[in-house]
Design a protein around this motif. Structure first.
Motif, PDB file in Angstrom:
ATOM      1  N   ASP A 207       0.838  -1.199   0.000  1.00  0.00           N
ATOM      2  CA  ASP A 207       0.000   0.000   0.000  1.00  0.00           C
ATOM      3  C   ASP A 207       0.876   1.253   0.000  1.00  0.00           C
ATOM      4  N   CYS A 208       1.874   1.242   0.854  1.00  0.00           N
ATOM      5  CA  CYS A 208       2.799   2.374   0.940  1.00  0.00           C
ATOM      6  C   CYS A 208       3.485   2.613  -0.406  1.00  0.00           C
ATOM      7  N   ALA A 209       3.929   1.556  -1.039  1.00  0.00           N
ATOM      8  CA  ALA A 209       4.624   1.678  -2.326  1.00  0.00           C
ATOM      9  C   ALA A 209       3.737   2.319  -3.381  1.00  0.00           C
ATOM     10  N   ALA A 210       2.462   1.935  -3.384  1.00  0.00           N
ATOM     11  CA  ALA A 210       1.547   2.488  -4.382  1.00  0.00           C
ATOM     12  C   ALA A 210       1.423   4.006  -4.220  1.00  0.00           C
ATOM     13  N   ALA A 316       3.483   5.148 -10.472  1.00  0.00           N
ATOM     14  CA  ALA A 316       4.276   6.248 -11.029  1.00  0.00           C
ATOM     15  C   ALA A 316       3.960   6.423 -12.510  1.00  0.00           C
ATOM     16  N   GLY A 317       3.850   5.313 -13.221  1.00  0.00           N
ATOM     17  CA  GLY A 317       3.530   5.391 -14.643  1.00  0.00           C
ATOM     18  C   GLY A 317       2.158   5.983 -14.895  1.00  0.00           C
ATOM     19  N   ASP A 318       1.165   5.547 -14.111  1.00  0.00           N
ATOM     20  CA  ASP A 318      -0.185   6.085 -14.262  1.00  0.00           C
ATOM     21  C   ASP A 318      -0.218   7.589 -13.969  1.00  0.00           C
ATOM     22  N   THR A 319       0.502   7.982 -12.931  1.00  0.00           N
ATOM     23  CA  THR A 319       0.496   9.386 -12.532  1.00  0.00           C
ATOM     24  C   THR A 319       1.219  10.250 -13.552  1.00  0.00           C
ATOM     25  N   PRO A 329      -4.787  16.977 -23.147  1.00  0.00           N
ATOM     26  CA  PRO A 329      -5.876  16.124 -22.663  1.00  0.00           C
ATOM     27  C   PRO A 329      -6.550  15.240 -23.702  1.00  0.00           C
ATOM     28  N   HIS A 330      -6.235  15.412 -24.957  1.00  0.00           N
ATOM     29  CA  HIS A 330      -6.946  14.640 -25.975  1.00  0.00           C
ATOM     30  C   HIS A 330      -6.138  13.457 -26.501  1.00  0.00           C
ATOM     31  N   GLY A 331      -5.084  13.077 -25.774  1.00  0.00           N
ATOM     32  CA  GLY A 331      -4.302  11.925 -26.197  1.00  0.00           C
ATOM     33  C   GLY A 331      -5.094  10.631 -26.064  1.00  0.00           C
ATOM     34  N   SER A 332      -4.780   9.698 -26.915  1.00  0.00           N
ATOM     35  CA  SER A 332      -5.544   8.441 -26.941  1.00  0.00           C
ATOM     36  C   SER A 332      -5.267   7.558 -25.736  1.00  0.00           C
ATOM     37  N   SER A 333      -4.134   7.758 -25.055  1.00  0.00           N
ATOM     38  CA  SER A 333      -3.761   6.891 -23.959  1.00  0.00           C
ATOM     39  C   SER A 333      -3.936   7.554 -22.597  1.00  0.00           C
ATOM     40  N   CYS A 334      -4.750   8.605 -22.518  1.00  0.00           N
ATOM     41  CA  CYS A 334      -4.933   9.295 -21.239  1.00  0.00           C
ATOM     42  C   CYS A 334      -5.670   8.394 -20.254  1.00  0.00           C
TER      43      CYS A 334
END
Length: 337
Positions: A207-210, A316-319, A329-334
């Protein structure tokens, strides 16, 4: 929340005029002047929160302090439903301004007060950043609720992350928020009983790592030309604010032992970019398992380190993607963060 007013956003030498309901021309944004607070002062949620304190000529620092006072009380971490609603609305209105401007920044005068308010809600932030309590996601648009003696303050995760990133242009803000997150980590790790299953053993550290992974992404989002000085200032604050006395023994106070050992470890830390907060979750795990008397070379500790590193990398990747999408904001992978 009312539509945003017509305003000018200055990007380098280019002025973009944004008009509600009209056509908008956007450019690739790499830098923005201090956005000021004029637009926020015109928002109905801000006017409601401030009440008789509201003035159209308030400085950003005065606005920030008024918002902080409205959202916090005399006892750290304890809030009324009205205060939590004010914090919820403060985050939401600042986030909307960020998204309208397509830049995760706030006025310099706002950073300190907003950071203090965010740190006062560290328990709520921890639950949202780690996604350990689904009620926060289910209730994120409906506002605070009372759970026994505790008042919970939910907001959409992306809104929280963008406001944290905006405040973190100030290294002192980032250091304060990361330390508050780590304190929540230490409380969770220190509360784990001696005898637990392997799954229970892994839970608090994962949890902490996330949550810390999201802080890693915020740090990586800082402009490269400012990053080394910013990192040096973050590490200096963590070291300077660390208690000077040796940590309590793990047996006497597990959470305090973890937190103080972690923070004192920044004394003399290298501000080089490649070393900044490098593998911070593994360092926390090492402090924790040593205090518990676990063998750091055991299979379950090695597995925990690997899984926790993966958790931190994933969030980290998601953030990072969400912050990129704030600007584009209009990128396909947002991601839906």
């Amino acid at each position: 929340m009312k539509p945003f007013h017509k305003r000018a956003v200055i990007v380098g030498a280019l002025v973009l005029t944004i008009v509600t309901g009209g056509a908008v021309t956007y450019a690739v944004v790499s830098h923005e002047e201090d956005p000021g607070c004029g637009n926020l002062l015109g928002e109905k949620p801000v006017q409601r929160i401030l009440g008789s304190e509201h003035r159209t000529d308030m400085s950003c620092a005065d606005l920030g302090e008024a918002l902080r006072r409205a959202a916090t009380g005399p006892v750290a971490g304890q809030h009324t439903l009205a205060q939590a609603q004010n914090m919820h609305d403060t985050i939401m209105v600042i986030n909307e301004d960020i998204q309208q401007r397509r830049q995760p920044t706030i006025a310099e005068g706002l950073r300190g007060p907003i950071t203090k308010a965010l740190a006062d809600y560290a328990g709520d932030s921890f639950e949202m950043l780690t996604a350990i309590n689904p009620d926060y996601n289910h209730r994120r648009d409906s506002g605070p609720w009372r759970e026994g003696a505790v008042v919970r303050m939910p907001v959409p995760l992306g809104d929280l992350v963008r406001v944290m990133r905006a405040a973190s242009d100030a290294p002192s803000a980032y250091a304060t928020l990361r330390a508050a997150q780590t304190r929540e980590c230490a409380d969770g790790l220190g509360a784990l009983p001696a005898k637990v299953t392997d799954t229970e053993f892994r839970g608090p550290a994962r949890d902490c790592a996330a949550g810390l992974g999201r802080f890693d992404a915020i740090a990586d989002d800082l402009p490269e030309n400012k990053r080394q000085d910013w990192q040096k200032a973050v590490l200096a604050q963590l070291a300077d604010t660390a208690p000077k006395a040796p940590p309590a023994s793990y047996g006497d106070d597990p959470a305090e032992h973890i937190m103080r050992t972690w923070q004192q470890g920044f004394t003399g830390a290298d501000p080089d970019e490649s070393a900044f907060m490098d593998d911070d979750i593994s360092r926390l795990i090492d402090i924790w398992v040593k205090g518990r008397g676990e063998d750091p070379r055991s299979g379950r500790v090695k597995l925990l380190r690997a899984k926790a590193a993966g958790d931190a990398s994933g969030t980290a990747g998601d953030t990072a993607a969400a912050l990129t999408c704030t600007r584009h904001p209009h990128g396909s992978s947002c991601p839906l963060l």
